[in-house]
Design an enzyme around this catalytic site. Structure first.
Site, PDB file in Angstrom:
ATOM      1  CE  LYS A 159     -12.140  -8.740   5.833  1.00  0.00           C
ATOM      2  NZ  LYS A 159     -11.097  -8.041   6.626  1.00  0.00           N
ATOM      3  CG  ASP A 209      -3.739 -10.073   2.300  1.00  0.00           C
ATOM      4  OD1 ASP A 209      -3.042  -9.670   3.253  1.00  0.00           O
ATOM      5  OD2 ASP A 209      -4.803  -9.520   1.956  1.00  0.00           O
ATOM      6  CG  ASP A 259      -4.932 -10.914  -1.670  1.00  0.00           C
ATOM      7  OD1 ASP A 259      -3.993 -10.823  -2.494  1.00  0.00           O
ATOM      8  OD2 ASP A 259      -5.400  -9.944  -1.046  1.00  0.00           O
ATOM      9  CG  ASP A 294      -5.576 -11.589   7.357  1.00  0.00           C
ATOM     10  OD1 ASP A 294      -6.197 -11.872   6.322  1.00  0.00           O
ATOM     11  OD2 ASP A 294      -5.551 -10.443   7.839  1.00  0.00           O
ATOM     12  CD  GLU A 352      -8.337  -8.159  -1.163  1.00  0.00           C
ATOM     13  OE1 GLU A 352      -7.384  -7.507  -1.655  1.00  0.00           O
ATOM     14  OE2 GLU A 352      -8.262  -8.739  -0.076  1.00  0.00           O
ATOM     15  CG  HIS A 396     -11.536 -11.142   2.103  1.00  0.00           C
ATOM     16  ND1 HIS A 396     -11.092 -10.056   1.400  1.00  0.00           N
ATOM     17  CD2 HIS A 396     -10.818 -11.154   3.259  1.00  0.00           C
ATOM     18  CE1 HIS A 396     -10.139  -9.445   2.094  1.00  0.00           C
ATOM     19  NE2 HIS A 396      -9.951 -10.104   3.222  1.00  0.00           N
ATOM     20  CD  GLU A 450      -7.693 -11.934   2.037  1.00  0.00           C
ATOM     21  OE1 GLU A 450      -7.186 -10.926   1.527  1.00  0.00           O
ATOM     22  OE2 GLU A 450      -7.854 -12.089   3.260  1.00  0.00           O
ATOM     23  CG  MET A 453      -0.940  -5.839  -6.476  1.00  0.00           C
ATOM     24  SD  MET A 453      -1.018  -5.246  -4.775  1.00  0.00           S
ATOM     25  CE  MET A 453      -1.571  -6.706  -3.908  1.00  0.00           C
ATOM     26  CG  ASP A 477       1.725  -1.300   3.396  1.00  0.00           C
ATOM     27  OD1 ASP A 477       1.013  -0.950   4.351  1.00  0.00           O
ATOM     28  OD2 ASP A 477       1.367  -2.141   2.541  1.00  0.00           O
ATOM     29  CG  HIS A 504      -1.761  -1.022   1.509  1.00  0.00           C
ATOM     30  ND1 HIS A 504      -1.411  -2.171   2.152  1.00  0.00           N
ATOM     31  CD2 HIS A 504      -3.075  -1.150   1.193  1.00  0.00           C
ATOM     32  CE1 HIS A 504      -2.455  -2.971   2.217  1.00  0.00           C
ATOM     33  NE2 HIS A 504      -3.477  -2.377   1.642  1.00  0.00           N
ATOM     34  CG  ASP A 535      -9.612 -10.382   8.252  1.00  0.00           C
ATOM     35  OD1 ASP A 535      -9.077 -11.411   7.820  1.00  0.00           O
ATOM     36  OD2 ASP A 535      -9.324  -9.236   7.874  1.00  0.00           O
TER      37      ASP A 535
END
Ligand code: GLT
Ligand code: MN
Ligand code: MN
Ligand code: MN
Length: 386
Positions: free
Chosen positions: A182, A286, A244, A256, A180, A219, A216, A87, A56, A53, A254
């Site tokens: 969710k 991810d 993802d 992950d 994406e 998600h 993902e 990406m 980030d 991002h 969530d």
């Protein structure tokens, strides 16, 4: 064996190995890997690339001089290691200004800023050669439907993506956008909650050819859906631009989790789908290490994602070469229809043939299909006893 190579196209987000183990109830438990550290660590493990991002890499309040310094340090790390940035994406969820969404906010000041911030993130991604731009609208949703017209929100979403497609074209960026979905978290309900809903939105855009999806695992599973089916639909539509990979228990917050750590069978069929259909995009993890882990645990986590993918890829090969399984599949999928002139496409001949079709309904209805045997053989492959 099972050592990742560049050709495997494994990528990680800076936010994944950078995750310090903070959660809504607890403080950070470790120092996350900084962008430069992440590049070196991931390159050593055999990853192909790293994604980010905007924030980030470059903090939202960085001065131009700070931005330049960060960008050049990061560039040096990439050059030293050969790691790529396939990406890029944008954070339209962290800053308080986005508390009621970015593209779909009721406030046109926020919507304009969200589009501007995304353009800047696209510029940043291009500095590193990114080809795919992911849009995850984590705050595009609501708790109070009285306050936001969902039809309007859909229109605004479309308007923003149309604008960004035109921006990409005007700059000759050649981006492919990957939307994406969710279902919830951080909002009570997020708009366009599933990959299928995103595919529906894409068909209404000005440049549908530039836009696909980034499904993902977690998600779709949070929504109680079959991820393998969602990805299959995206593949069939030619819209699987990115993916993802992670894991998730159904019906939970969530999580992950590390890829393949919870639903091995579903992970197997996902890998089978991607390999059988020769998906050539990035395999992006991810996820983040458990909050129980220190930095060594983060390395174990990163290795585990890639190793599990490679193991499952070998299991797919074994499944596809297993004589008994293939014979069973032949029996299950190889049925013949003896009806000259009928080919499942509508035409005068086809129609005429079908009208004269006679079937022994009771007999066909009574035939066993042998899925029990097939499923058990699949399990035996996964458990390593075949
Ligand atoms: C965030 C989210 C992910 C998205 C990332 C891209 S950010 O971590 O949980 O699913 O892919 O915006
Ligand atoms: Mn994601
Ligand atoms: Mn996620
Ligand atoms: Mn998440």
């Amino acid at each position: 064996k099972f050592i990742p190579k560049k050709e495997d196209r494994f990528t990680f987000g800076l936010w994944t190995v950078g995750n310090p183990g903070r959660d809504p109830f607890g403080l950070p438990v470790r120092e996350g890997f900084s962008p430069v550290e992440a590049v070196h660590m991931l390159a050593e493990l055999g990853a192909y690339g790293v994604n980010f991002h905007d924030n980030d890499l470059v903090p939202i309040d960085a001065t131009p001089a700070e931005r330049d310094r960060i960008v050049s340090e990061f560039r040096r790390a990439l050059e030293e290691t050969g790691l790529k940035v396939p990406m890029a994406t944008v954070s339209l969820f962290t800053d308080p200004i986005f508390k009621d969404g970015g593209f779909t906010s009721n406030d046109p000041r926020v919507r304009a800023y969200a589009i501007q911030k995304t353009m800047q993130a696209m510029d940043l991604g291009k500095e590193f050669g990114a080809e795919t731009f992911v849009l995850w609208g984590g705050r595009e949703g609501s708790e109070v439907d009285a306050g936001k017209d969902a039809v309007e929100a859909t229109k605004r979403y479309r308007e923003a993506i149309n604008f960004l497609c035109e921006y990409s074209i005007s700059q000759n960026y050649g981006y492919k956008f990957a939307l994406e979905a969710k279902p919830n978290e951080p909002r009570a309900d997020i708009y366009m909650p599933t990959t299928g809903a995103m595919l529906g939105l894409i068909s209404t855009l000005d440049h549908p050819e530039l836009v696909g999806v980034n499904p993902e695992v977690a998600h779709e599973r949070m929504a109680g859906l079959n991820f393998y089916h969602a990805v299959a639909q995206a593949l069939d539509a030619g819209k699987l631009f990115h993916i993802d990979l992670n894991d998730q228990k159904m019906g939970r917050f969530d999580q992950d989790l590390r890829f393949g750590s919870d639903g091995i069978k579903e992970a197997f069929f996902l890998v089978k789908l991607l390999e059988d259909y020769n998906y050539q995009g990035m395999l992006h993890f991810d996820a983040h290490a458990l909050r129980t882990e220190d930095r060594q645990g983060v390395i174990e986590f990163a290795k585990g994602n890639m190793k599990t993918y490679l193991i499952l890829k070998e299991k797919v090969k074994q499944f596809n070469e297993d004589k008994e399984i293939q014979a069973l599949l032949q029996e299950i999928q190889g049925k013949k229809l003896d009806l000259p002139g009928f080919d499942f496409k509508f035409s005068a001949d086809s129609l005429k043939a079908l009208k004269g079709y006679e079937i022994d309904r009771a007999a066909v209805g009574a035939e066993g299909i042998n899925y029990e045997r097939l499923d058990q053989l699949t399990i035996e492959i996964l458990l390593g006893v075949r």
